[in-house]
Design a protein around this motif. Structure first.
Motif, PDB file in Angstrom:
ATOM      1  N   ILE A  74       0.829  -5.476   2.552  1.00 39.40           N
ATOM      2  CA  ILE A  74       0.008  -4.297   2.820  1.00 39.40           C
ATOM      3  C   ILE A  74       0.596  -3.547   4.027  1.00 39.40           C
ATOM      4  CG2 ILE A  74      -1.630  -5.508   4.282  1.00 39.40           C
ATOM      5  CD1 ILE A  74      -3.842  -3.900   2.848  1.00 39.40           C
ATOM      6  N   SER A  75       0.587  -2.233   3.976  1.00 39.93           N
ATOM      7  CA  SER A  75       1.123  -1.417   5.081  1.00 39.93           C
ATOM      8  C   SER A  75       0.034  -1.188   6.136  1.00 39.93           C
ATOM      9  CB  SER A  75       1.600  -0.067   4.544  1.00 39.93           C
ATOM     10  OG  SER A  75       0.485   0.708   4.143  1.00 39.93           O
ATOM     11  N   ALA A  76       0.424  -0.558   7.225  1.00 44.51           N
ATOM     12  CA  ALA A  76      -0.540  -0.228   8.274  1.00 44.51           C
ATOM     13  C   ALA A  76      -1.637   0.697   7.731  1.00 44.51           C
ATOM     14  CB  ALA A  76       0.169   0.424   9.467  1.00 44.51           C
ATOM     15  N   LEU A  77      -1.228   1.690   6.917  1.00 48.42           N
ATOM     16  CA  LEU A  77      -2.213   2.590   6.304  1.00 48.42           C
ATOM     17  C   LEU A  77      -3.122   1.809   5.361  1.00 48.42           C
ATOM     18  CD1 LEU A  77      -3.388   5.398   5.791  1.00 48.42           C
ATOM     19  CD2 LEU A  77      -1.571   5.746   4.071  1.00 48.42           C
ATOM     20  N   GLY A  78      -2.538   0.895   4.600  1.00 49.65           N
ATOM     21  CA  GLY A  78      -3.329   0.053   3.693  1.00 49.65           C
ATOM     22  C   GLY A  78      -4.372  -0.762   4.446  1.00 49.65           C
ATOM     23  N   LYS A  79      -3.985  -1.285   5.608  1.00 47.06           N
ATOM     24  CA  LYS A  79      -4.925  -2.066   6.434  1.00 47.06           C
ATOM     25  C   LYS A  79      -6.072  -1.183   6.926  1.00 47.06           C
ATOM     26  CE  LYS A  79      -1.563  -5.470   7.907  1.00 47.06           C
ATOM     27  NZ  LYS A  79      -0.700  -5.941   8.981  1.00 47.06           N
ATOM     28  N   GLN A  80      -5.736   0.058   7.300  1.00 44.93           N
ATOM     29  CA  GLN A  80      -6.781   0.997   7.734  1.00 44.93           C
ATOM     30  C   GLN A  80      -7.761   1.271   6.592  1.00 44.93           C
ATOM     31  OE1 GLN A  80      -4.172   4.247   9.295  1.00 44.93           O
ATOM     32  NE2 GLN A  80      -5.667   4.230  10.962  1.00 44.93           N
ATOM     33  N   VAL A  81      -7.219   1.497   5.403  1.00 45.75           N
ATOM     34  CA  VAL A  81      -8.060   1.754   4.234  1.00 45.75           C
ATOM     35  C   VAL A  81      -8.986   0.572   3.980  1.00 45.75           C
ATOM     36  CG1 VAL A  81      -8.039   2.057   1.720  1.00 45.75           C
ATOM     37  CG2 VAL A  81      -6.484   3.391   3.139  1.00 45.75           C
ATOM     38  N   LEU A  82      -8.441  -0.636   4.032  1.00 46.27           N
ATOM     39  CA  LEU A  82      -9.255  -1.840   3.825  1.00 46.27           C
ATOM     40  C   LEU A  82     -10.399  -1.925   4.822  1.00 46.27           C
ATOM     41  CD1 LEU A  82      -6.966  -4.869   2.972  1.00 46.27           C
ATOM     42  CD2 LEU A  82      -8.665  -3.771   1.546  1.00 46.27           C
ATOM     43  N   GLY A  83     -10.133  -1.525   6.051  1.00 44.03           N
ATOM     44  CA  GLY A  83     -11.164  -1.547   7.076  1.00 44.03           C
ATOM     45  C   GLY A  83     -12.354  -0.661   6.751  1.00 44.03           C
ATOM     46  N   HIS A  84     -12.132   0.343   5.915  1.00 44.32           N
ATOM     47  CA  HIS A  84     -13.199   1.277   5.549  1.00 44.32           C
ATOM     48  C   HIS A  84     -13.844   0.986   4.203  1.00 44.32           C
ATOM     49  CE1 HIS A  84     -12.732   4.029   8.925  1.00 44.32           C
ATOM     50  NE2 HIS A  84     -11.423   3.831   8.821  1.00 44.32           N
ATOM     51  N   ILE A  85     -13.203   0.178   3.361  1.00 37.53           N
ATOM     52  CA  ILE A  85     -13.786  -0.074   2.030  1.00 37.53           C
ATOM     53  C   ILE A  85     -14.407  -1.450   1.898  1.00 37.53           C
ATOM     54  CG2 ILE A  85     -12.277   1.578   0.869  1.00 37.53           C
ATOM     55  CD1 ILE A  85     -10.676  -0.756  -0.240  1.00 37.53           C
ATOM     56  N   GLN A  86     -14.205  -2.306   2.878  1.00 42.21           N
ATOM     57  CA  GLN A  86     -14.792  -3.651   2.782  1.00 42.21           C
ATOM     58  C   GLN A  86     -16.017  -3.765   3.645  1.00 42.21           C
ATOM     59  OE1 GLN A  86     -11.386  -6.338   3.432  1.00 42.21           O
ATOM     60  NE2 GLN A  86     -11.972  -7.082   1.426  1.00 42.21           N
TER      61      GLN A  86
END
Length: 86
Positions: A74-86
């Protein structure tokens, strides 16, 4: 929150496959067959979904020269996205 992050969150949430794959990758580096096994999604869908996520800079391929056994994280952007959808 910037536009890139908002667009990425929306893009991931539009597909249950994208969401499952991104969530699965938070546990570490994985090849497509392992992702397919752990998510219960067929390998052809996993491959297409990983390409989509890579094109949107949400995942990174660590060994792009390989035809089989590509390793994804997972990329840095992917990690940010996960922080908002979980």
């Amino acid at each position: 929150m910037d536009k890139e992050l908002i667009d990425a969150i929306s893009y991931v949430q539009m597909s249950k496959y994208r969401m499952k794959v991104l969530i699965d990758l938070k546990d570490g580096l994985k090849i497509p067959s392992i992702i397919a096994e752990s998510t219960g999604i067929r390998i052809n869908h996993i491959s297409r979904t990983l390409k989509e996520l890579k094109d949107k800079n949400l995942v990174i391929v660590l060994n792009p020269e390989k035809k089989q056994g590509r390793l994804y994280q997972i990329s840095a952007l992917g990690k940010q996205v996960l922080g908002h959808i979980q």
